[in-house]
Design an enzyme around this catalytic site. Structure first.
Site, short mmCIF file in Angstrom:
data_model
loop_
_atom_site.label_atom_id
_atom_site.label_comp_id
_atom_site.label_asym_id
_atom_site.label_seq_id
_atom_site.Cartn_x
_atom_site.Cartn_y
_atom_site.Cartn_z
N HIS A 11 14.89 37.07 45.15
CA HIS A 11 13.72 37.34 44.31
C HIS A 11 12.61 38.13 45.01
CE1 HIS A 11 12.74 33.52 46.40
NE2 HIS A 11 11.55 34.06 46.49
C1 UD1 Z 1 6.03 33.24 45.17
C2 UD1 Z 1 5.73 33.15 46.67
C3 UD1 Z 1 7.02 33.28 47.47
C4 UD1 Z 1 8.13 32.36 46.97
C5 UD1 Z 1 8.30 32.59 45.47
C6 UD1 Z 1 9.37 31.75 44.85
C7 UD1 Z 1 3.48 34.18 47.09
C8 UD1 Z 1 2.79 35.29 47.74
N1 UD1 Z 1 4.85 34.23 47.09
O1 UD1 Z 1 6.49 34.55 44.89
O2 UD1 Z 1 6.75 32.95 48.83
O3 UD1 Z 1 9.32 32.69 47.64
O4 UD1 Z 1 7.03 32.29 44.86
O5 UD1 Z 1 9.14 30.42 45.02
O6 UD1 Z 1 2.84 33.28 46.61
N2 UD1 Z 1 6.95 34.37 36.88
C9 UD1 Z 1 7.34 33.88 35.68
N3 UD1 Z 1 7.38 32.52 35.54
C10 UD1 Z 1 7.03 31.65 36.51
C11 UD1 Z 1 6.61 32.18 37.74
C12 UD1 Z 1 6.57 33.54 37.92
O7 UD1 Z 1 7.66 34.62 34.76
O8 UD1 Z 1 7.10 30.43 36.30
C13 UD1 Z 1 6.90 35.85 37.05
C14 UD1 Z 1 5.58 36.45 36.62
O9 UD1 Z 1 5.84 37.69 36.06
C15 UD1 Z 1 4.89 36.66 37.93
C16 UD1 Z 1 6.06 37.01 38.85
O10 UD1 Z 1 7.10 36.18 38.40
O11 UD1 Z 1 3.92 37.68 37.87
C17 UD1 Z 1 5.82 36.77 40.31
O12 UD1 Z 1 5.34 35.44 40.50
P1 UD1 Z 1 4.38 35.09 41.73
O13 UD1 Z 1 4.00 33.67 41.66
O14 UD1 Z 1 3.30 36.12 41.80
O15 UD1 Z 1 5.23 35.41 42.99
P2 UD1 Z 1 6.71 35.01 43.37
O16 UD1 Z 1 7.53 36.24 43.42
O17 UD1 Z 1 7.17 33.91 42.50
N1 UDP Z 2 15.72 26.42 44.24
C1 UDP Z 2 15.84 25.71 43.06
N2 UDP Z 2 16.27 26.39 41.97
C2 UDP Z 2 16.57 27.72 41.98
C3 UDP Z 2 16.42 28.42 43.19
C4 UDP Z 2 15.98 27.75 44.30
O1 UDP Z 2 15.60 24.51 43.03
O2 UDP Z 2 16.93 28.26 40.92
C5 UDP Z 2 15.23 25.69 45.42
C6 UDP Z 2 16.03 25.87 46.68
O3 UDP Z 2 17.08 24.93 46.75
C7 UDP Z 2 14.98 25.63 47.74
C8 UDP Z 2 13.73 26.18 47.12
O4 UDP Z 2 13.96 26.24 45.73
O5 UDP Z 2 14.77 24.24 47.93
C9 UDP Z 2 13.41 27.54 47.65
O6 UDP Z 2 12.31 28.03 46.97
P1 UDP Z 2 12.07 29.58 46.68
O7 UDP Z 2 13.31 30.35 46.92
O8 UDP Z 2 11.45 29.65 45.35
O9 UDP Z 2 10.94 29.94 47.74
P2 UDP Z 2 11.02 30.28 49.29
O10 UDP Z 2 12.01 29.40 49.93
O11 UDP Z 2 11.41 31.71 49.37
O12 UDP Z 2 9.65 30.06 49.77
#
Ligand code: UD1
Ligand code: UDP
Length: 356
Positions: free
Chosen positions: A205
């Site tokens: 992602h």
């Molecule tokens: C954030 C974290 C990242 C983590 C990731 C997944 C930061 C800087 N990054 O990135 O470290 O790996 O979460 O856990 O905080 N969106 C939805 N539904 C949701 C959430 C997000 O549609 O429930 C979409 C929205 O369009 C949003 C985009 O995803 O703008 C990005 O979400 P955002 O929270 O900004 O960053 P992540 O890429 O999720």
């Molecule tokens: N995870 C989850 N469902 C998913 C993808 C990931 O529960 O569809 C869990 C995964 O097992 C791990 C955590 O989410 O425990 C990782 O989070 P994410 O990848 O969102 O963030 P990051 O690790 O990059 O900070």
């Protein structure tokens, strides 16, 4: 103590499941959800499945640029902290929610406790790196997952505030792994997905891999050519791109699913042939489960995992992915760099002895 804990994104819910359980045995915890992740399968599902207490506040702040999101969180979190007047603020990891909360608290002279402190990729081009550095330098106590992270804090002059407690995600992993598994995985149309007997598990992602078509196409085409299907649990930010690439490239050996719950993710991890991911958390879970991982990024996130080919850095390039998936791993069963699964208790022990 009265402790305000701020969470907002999926990995923080998973850490808070272990953290809140331990903290609430001896402290009053006020839980604040910034709203950063808001879809039911990115947020509610974890609270329900993992028994995380219901948030006392949900600020409903999501989307926008990083600056805008962080700024809006800072404004609202300051109000919560002024009202609650806690003895400390606790944050996990490295998201925008983490940094906004740390900034709000330090400006009000509320001691900040940072769990998963000291991780560094070594580049400010990674948005989470900025959040980690700012949060660590605003914090009164730094709870590092590993000795390597503690040493990095020491090099930045923060060693006296740092404690190695182990990885709190390992606490949650042990709590939910090795239990009976009743999969509840659904595809993009909401239809149940039957988990194949042999499969690869993938999450991907990050902006670097999903901001344009090219890297994600390379990754998906590599996975499509393997000897077993890939289950790809897709983050909502790249839902549309993933579906478009699947259709355009006629990918019949990749199963796109909606984000899965924690139990499903842990069990997919434990049962996968191999894991391909750009997630910091998932590469550690692959390590705990003894399943080999490819980490699609240019930087090492968890150096402890980069042994015996157990976790390999990989480019978003189909040849590189296929070459590295062909490599075998070796496991030293005595090598356990992430603690014993009791990080949350260790944090509570330290809070009992150190004055803030
Ligand atoms: C954030 C974290 C990242 C983590 C990731 C997944 C930061 C800087 N990054 O990135 O470290 O790996 O979460 O856990 O905080 N969106 C939805 N539904 C949701 C959430 C997000 O549609 O429930 C979409 C929205 O369009 C949003 C985009 O995803 O703008 C990005 O979400 P955002 O929270 O900004 O960053 P992540 O890429 O999720
Ligand atoms: N995870 C989850 N469902 C998913 C993808 C990931 O529960 O569809 C869990 C995964 O097992 C791990 C955590 O989410 O425990 C990782 O989070 P994410 O990848 O969102 O963030 P990051 O690790 O990059 O900070």
């Amino acid at each position: 103590m009265k402790i305000v804990t701020v969470v907002g994104a999926r990995p923080q819910f998973i850490k808070a499941a272990a953290g809140s359980r331990a903290l609430r045995r001896e402290h009053t915890e006020i839980l604040v959800h910034t709203g950063q992740h808001y879809d039911p399968n990115m947020s509610d599902i974890f609270f329900e499945e993992m028994g995380i207490p219901r948030p006392d506040y949900n600020l409903g702040i999501a989307g926008g640029s990083h600056g805008e999101m962080t700024g809006r969180m800072l404004i609202e979190l300051e109000k919560v902290l002024q009202k609650e007047k806690p003895d400390a603020l606790l944050v996990y990891g490295d998201t925008n929610s983490t940094m906004a909360a740390a900034l709000a608290a330090v400006k009000l002279q509320i001691p900040v406790l940072h769990v998963e402190a000291g991780n560094r990729l070594g580049t400010l081009s990674n948005p989470e790196e900025v959040n980690r550095i700012v949060t660590d330098h605003c914090s009164r106590l730094l709870f590092a997952a590993t000795e390597d992270a503690r040493q990095k804090l020491e090099r930045e002059g923060l060693g006296e505030r740092a404690y190695v407690v182990g990885n709190i995600m390992y606490d949650s992993f042990l709590h939910f792994a090795y239990k009976p598994w009743d999969p509840k995985i659904v595809d993009f149309d909401g239809n149940p997905v039957t988990v194949p007997e042999r499969f690869y598990y993938m999450t991907c992602h990050r902006q670097e891999n999903t901001g344009t078509d090219t890297p994600l196409t390379e990754i998906l085409c590599a996975m499509n050519s393997l000897d077993a299907p890939t289950i790809y649990a897709v983050h909502p930010r790249n839902h549309d791109r993933a579906a478009r690439i699947r259709d355009r490239e006629h990918l019949t050996n990749v199963i796109l699913t909606q984000p899965v719950g924690y139990s499903d993710s842990v069990h997919l991890t434990q049962n996968a042939l191999k894991i391909v991911t750009d997630s910091g958390g998932l590469q550690c879970e692959a390590f705990y489960a003894g399943v080999q991982c490819l980490f699609i990024l240019d930087y090492v996130a968890w150096p402890e995992t980069m042994v015996g080919n157990r976790n390999q850095l990989c480019k978003p390039d189909r040849n590189d992915i296929l070459a590295k998936l062909a490599v075998k791993q070796t496991i030293d069963p005595d090598y356990k760099p992430f603690g014993d699964g009791h990080a949350a208790e260790k944090i509570c022990d330290i809070l009992r002895t150190v004055s803030l």
